[in-house]
Structure formats: structure tokens, C-alpha cells
Write a protein that holds these residues in place. Sequence first.
Motif, PDB file in Angstrom:
ATOM      1  N   ASP A   1       4.856  -4.191   9.134  1.00 20.15           N
ATOM      2  CA  ASP A   1       4.505  -5.058   8.007  1.00 20.15           C
ATOM      3  C   ASP A   1       3.154  -4.723   7.393  1.00 20.15           C
ATOM      4  OD1 ASP A   1       2.836  -6.044  10.000  1.00 20.15           O
ATOM      5  OD2 ASP A   1       4.073  -7.818  10.348  1.00 20.15           O
ATOM      6  N   SER A   2       2.551  -3.616   7.818  1.00 19.76           N
ATOM      7  CA  SER A   2       1.280  -3.196   7.229  1.00 19.76           C
ATOM      8  C   SER A   2       1.160  -1.684   7.350  1.00 19.76           C
ATOM      9  CB  SER A   2       0.099  -3.880   7.924  1.00 19.76           C
ATOM     10  OG  SER A   2       0.074  -3.563   9.305  1.00 19.76           O
ATOM     11  N   GLU A   3       0.130  -1.142   6.714  1.00 19.77           N
ATOM     12  CA  GLU A   3      -0.084   0.306   6.710  1.00 19.77           C
ATOM     13  C   GLU A   3      -0.335   0.829   8.122  1.00 19.77           C
ATOM     14  OE1 GLU A   3      -3.751   3.029   5.193  1.00 19.77           O
ATOM     15  OE2 GLU A   3      -2.829   1.728   3.673  1.00 19.77           O
ATOM     16  N   PHE A   4       0.182   2.037   8.412  1.00 18.01           N
ATOM     17  CA  PHE A   4      -0.092   2.679   9.695  1.00 18.01           C
ATOM     18  C   PHE A   4       0.098   4.182   9.551  1.00 18.01           C
ATOM     19  CE2 PHE A   4       4.431   2.018   9.713  1.00 18.01           C
ATOM     20  CZ  PHE A   4       4.972   3.065  10.438  1.00 18.01           C
ATOM     21  N   THR A   5      -0.258   4.919  10.579  1.00 18.53           N
ATOM     22  CA  THR A   5      -0.158   6.377  10.534  1.00 18.53           C
ATOM     23  C   THR A   5       0.762   6.893  11.626  1.00 18.53           C
ATOM     24  OG1 THR A   5      -2.112   6.649  11.951  1.00 18.53           O
ATOM     25  CG2 THR A   5      -2.480   6.625   9.570  1.00 18.53           C
ATOM     26  N   LEU A   6       1.326   8.067  11.358  1.00 19.66           N
ATOM     27  CA  LEU A   6       2.066   8.837  12.360  1.00 19.66           C
ATOM     28  C   LEU A   6       1.284  10.127  12.560  1.00 19.66           C
ATOM     29  CD1 LEU A   6       5.760   8.381  11.122  1.00 19.66           C
ATOM     30  CD2 LEU A   6       4.716   7.320  13.132  1.00 19.66           C
ATOM     31  N   GLY A   7       0.515  10.211  13.630  1.00 26.98           N
ATOM     32  CA  GLY A   7      -0.340  11.369  13.829  1.00 26.98           C
ATOM     33  C   GLY A   7      -1.446  11.404  12.789  1.00 26.98           C
ATOM     34  N   ASP A   8      -1.997  12.602  12.569  1.00 21.55           N
ATOM     35  CA  ASP A   8      -3.106  12.757  11.620  1.00 21.55           C
ATOM     36  C   ASP A   8      -2.643  13.038  10.202  1.00 21.55           C
ATOM     37  OD1 ASP A   8      -4.959  12.442  13.692  1.00 21.55           O
ATOM     38  OD2 ASP A   8      -4.928  14.597  14.157  1.00 21.55           O
ATOM     39  N   ALA A   9      -1.388  13.434  10.027  1.00 20.30           N
ATOM     40  CA  ALA A   9      -0.959  13.943   8.725  1.00 20.30           C
ATOM     41  C   ALA A   9      -0.197  12.947   7.872  1.00 20.30           C
ATOM     42  CB  ALA A   9      -0.103  15.199   8.920  1.00 20.30           C
ATOM     43  N   VAL A  10       0.374  11.904   8.450  1.00 22.93           N
ATOM     44  CA  VAL A  10       1.323  11.052   7.738  1.00 22.93           C
ATOM     45  C   VAL A  10       0.857   9.602   7.756  1.00 22.93           C
ATOM     46  CG1 VAL A  10       3.711  10.230   7.627  1.00 22.93           C
ATOM     47  CG2 VAL A  10       3.237  12.607   8.273  1.00 22.93           C
ATOM     48  N   ARG A  11       0.778   9.018   6.564  1.00 21.97           N
ATOM     49  CA  ARG A  11       0.371   7.619   6.418  1.00 21.97           C
ATOM     50  C   ARG A  11       1.494   6.848   5.730  1.00 21.97           C
ATOM     51  NH1 ARG A  11      -3.830   4.727   2.757  1.00 21.97           N
ATOM     52  NH2 ARG A  11      -3.662   6.591   1.430  1.00 21.97           N
ATOM     53  N   ILE A  12       1.895   5.727   6.310  1.00 21.01           N
ATOM     54  CA  ILE A  12       2.942   4.869   5.791  1.00 21.01           C
ATOM     55  C   ILE A  12       2.253   3.713   5.056  1.00 21.01           C
ATOM     56  CG2 ILE A  12       5.042   3.599   6.337  1.00 21.01           C
ATOM     57  CD1 ILE A  12       5.060   6.536   7.283  1.00 21.01           C
ATOM     58  N   ILE A  13       2.581   3.526   3.759  1.00 17.71           N
ATOM     59  CA  ILE A  13       1.827   2.606   2.910  1.00 17.71           C
ATOM     60  C   ILE A  13       2.782   1.666   2.178  1.00 17.71           C
ATOM     61  CG2 ILE A  13       0.075   2.442   1.103  1.00 17.71           C
ATOM     62  CD1 ILE A  13      -0.281   5.549   1.515  1.00 17.71           C
ATOM     63  N   PRO A  14       2.836   0.397   2.528  1.00 12.73           N
ATOM     64  CA  PRO A  14       3.640  -0.535   1.735  1.00 12.73           C
ATOM     65  C   PRO A  14       3.153  -0.588   0.291  1.00 12.73           C
ATOM     66  CG  PRO A  14       3.052  -1.513   3.851  1.00 12.73           C
ATOM     67  CD  PRO A  14       2.237  -0.254   3.714  1.00 12.73           C
ATOM     68  N   MET A  15       4.073  -0.432  -0.652  1.00 10.21           N
ATOM     69  CA  MET A  15       3.806  -0.554  -2.085  1.00 10.21           C
ATOM     70  C   MET A  15       4.949  -1.385  -2.669  1.00 10.21           C
ATOM     71  SD  MET A  15       1.071   0.847  -3.458  1.00 10.21           S
ATOM     72  CE  MET A  15      -0.280   1.930  -2.938  1.00 10.21           C
ATOM     73  N   ILE A  16       4.814  -2.672  -2.547  1.00 11.32           N
ATOM     74  CA  ILE A  16       5.935  -3.573  -2.788  1.00 11.32           C
ATOM     75  C   ILE A  16       6.110  -3.856  -4.277  1.00 11.32           C
ATOM     76  CG2 ILE A  16       5.679  -4.595  -0.518  1.00 11.32           C
ATOM     77  CD1 ILE A  16       4.347  -6.993  -1.838  1.00 11.32           C
ATOM     78  N   GLY A  17       7.232  -4.436  -4.595  1.00 11.17           N
ATOM     79  CA  GLY A  17       7.540  -4.830  -5.956  1.00 11.17           C
ATOM     80  C   GLY A  17       8.929  -4.405  -6.365  1.00 11.17           C
ATOM     81  N   HIS A  18       9.191  -3.094  -6.289  1.00 14.70           N
ATOM     82  CA  HIS A  18      10.560  -2.655  -6.579  1.00 14.70           C
ATOM     83  C   HIS A  18      11.513  -3.386  -5.653  1.00 14.70           C
ATOM     84  CE1 HIS A  18      13.910  -0.266  -7.792  1.00 14.70           C
ATOM     85  NE2 HIS A  18      14.045   0.284  -6.606  1.00 14.70           N
ATOM     86  N   THR A  19      11.164  -3.469  -4.393  1.00 14.15           N
ATOM     87  CA  THR A  19      11.817  -4.338  -3.416  1.00 14.15           C
ATOM     88  C   THR A  19      10.720  -4.998  -2.590  1.00 14.15           C
ATOM     89  OG1 THR A  19      12.028  -2.560  -1.787  1.00 14.15           O
ATOM     90  CG2 THR A  19      13.896  -2.896  -3.288  1.00 14.15           C
TER      91      THR A  19
END
Length: 297
Positions: free
Chosen positions: A182-200
Amino acid sequence: MTSLRPEDVRIDQIVESSCTCFGVDEFFPGLDPAAVAGDMSATGPEGETAHLEYAFRSHLVRDGQRTILVDGCVGNGKHRMRPAFDDLATPWLDRLHATGVRPEDVDYVVITHLHADHVGWATTLVDGRWVPTFPNARYLLHRDELEYWYSDVGAAALLRTGDYLADSVTPLLDHGLVDRFDSEFTLGDAVRIIPMIGHTPGHTCVEVTAGDERLFLAGDAFHHPIQIRRPELGTRYCVDPAQAAESRRRILAYVSETGALLAPAHFVGTGTGRVHAVGDGYRFTPVTTAPAAPGRV
């Protein structure tokens, strides 16, 4: 299939298909088709309703330690109400194999949001049952995304598409393969997962960093290049158009300031380009070939 190969991170585009299956008036209600005439991916014979050409693609990210698939396109053999999505037989899986990756090699599947054209390859049909395509992967989904689509409101929205949750998402839950966030987090050093809501309600983007370069996988925050010139322009399928527009503005400011490559899921051609601030707006410049120099995305 386009490969982007920096020094220690490899990103492959796996394109399932493309189509001109959305009319301008369907996708952007009330928009004058002439407004998109000068943009790439706007097509249609003179005198007919303009249609928008879209690509359907996944991205495969390898950082040397993990293999991450971002989105799963439409999938094969699935009943969908839209003819362009119904009962497909595409070589998507062969294109995955061509990257040197087998389904069992995938460690994570990031599903940016639960629309039919992003979850299809999450499952495949085996002996009459839909089973997870990537048996060793954790499927990552925003908590709000799951809650919305499994609610009464989400179920009502499935009537126009066919119940893709039943064949593409519920089997993942049944096998205990879904991790919620439910919030931003990383997978290792290279990949960042970022919620950008609105479309869904739980729409998510993915940023990949390689050396001094960044690639911003924008999912469906943008569907068409006109939304870069006009970020306020929402689609018929945005759950919260105002929030979607705010997310687009945030992304545009970020990628223009950092120089990150922007890669929405559905832009045609290489699907990737640079965003430049121009006056009080932005301009998108597609990359015509995929750079492959060491250390660059």
C-alpha cells in the motif's frame, strides 16, 4: 521485442500485439478528433471517426539477482467482450522465451493495475484449469486495487469486459501467490515500485535505475501522447479522473527534471521517449531505436 541493455540491468519489451480498436470518441469522450491528428498513433481515413493505435506490452527486468515481469497483457484463449481481446492466440510466451527467460525463472510479477489488458498472462490454461503462469513468482498488487475490483462497484465494471478476475486473478489468490502493498517500496537497488493512483484506485508505476539512467514504466498513467501535452485529459476508463491527472503531472515533472526515459504501456513504436518542459507544458520525443550502450537504459 526491443532490448535495452545497460551494464548491470537488462530490460526487454515483450509486445503482445497492437490495434486501432479504440475510437477517439470512445476513449476520450468529447475530444475533437482533430486534436490528436498531429500526434503519433492517431489513425483513421479522412471522413471517418479517428481511431487510436495502441500497443500492448510487458516489460521484463533483470538486475542480476532477480527477474521481474511488469504487466501481463491480454493473454491467450480468454473470453472477453471486446473483440480485439477475445480468444487471442499470440506468440507472447514465445517472445518471453526468446529473451532467455522461462516462466519458472520469474521471481516477481508486478501488475500495475487490474484491467483486462494487464493481467492476462498471469495465468494459462492447463488441463481445463487456469493456473499461474509463473509458479515461482510472487505477484505484487496494490491492496486498494484488489479491494476495489473485488467489491460490488468493481464487479459492476466487469460487465463491459467479461470477468477477467475469475480466470486471471482469483487463481493467483487461490494459490497464495499474491503479496499486497500500500506504499512505495524497492526490489533491490534497481527497481522502485511507486503507487500513482487515479486511473484505478491502486494504479502503480515502476522505476528502473541503471547507473546514471532511469526508465519510468508508467503503466496506464498515460494512454496516448496527447496526455503529455494535455495532462488534464482523462479517459472514459479512469476511476478518478482528477487524481489521474494529478499523477500525470507528478510523473511529467519528475521525468523532465531527472531526464528519465518514460515508457507508458501502450505507446506505439519503441514506446519509450524523453519528456522536455516547454513553456508551461511538456513535449514527448520518442526514441527511434533502443539504446544499447553499456551503462545506459
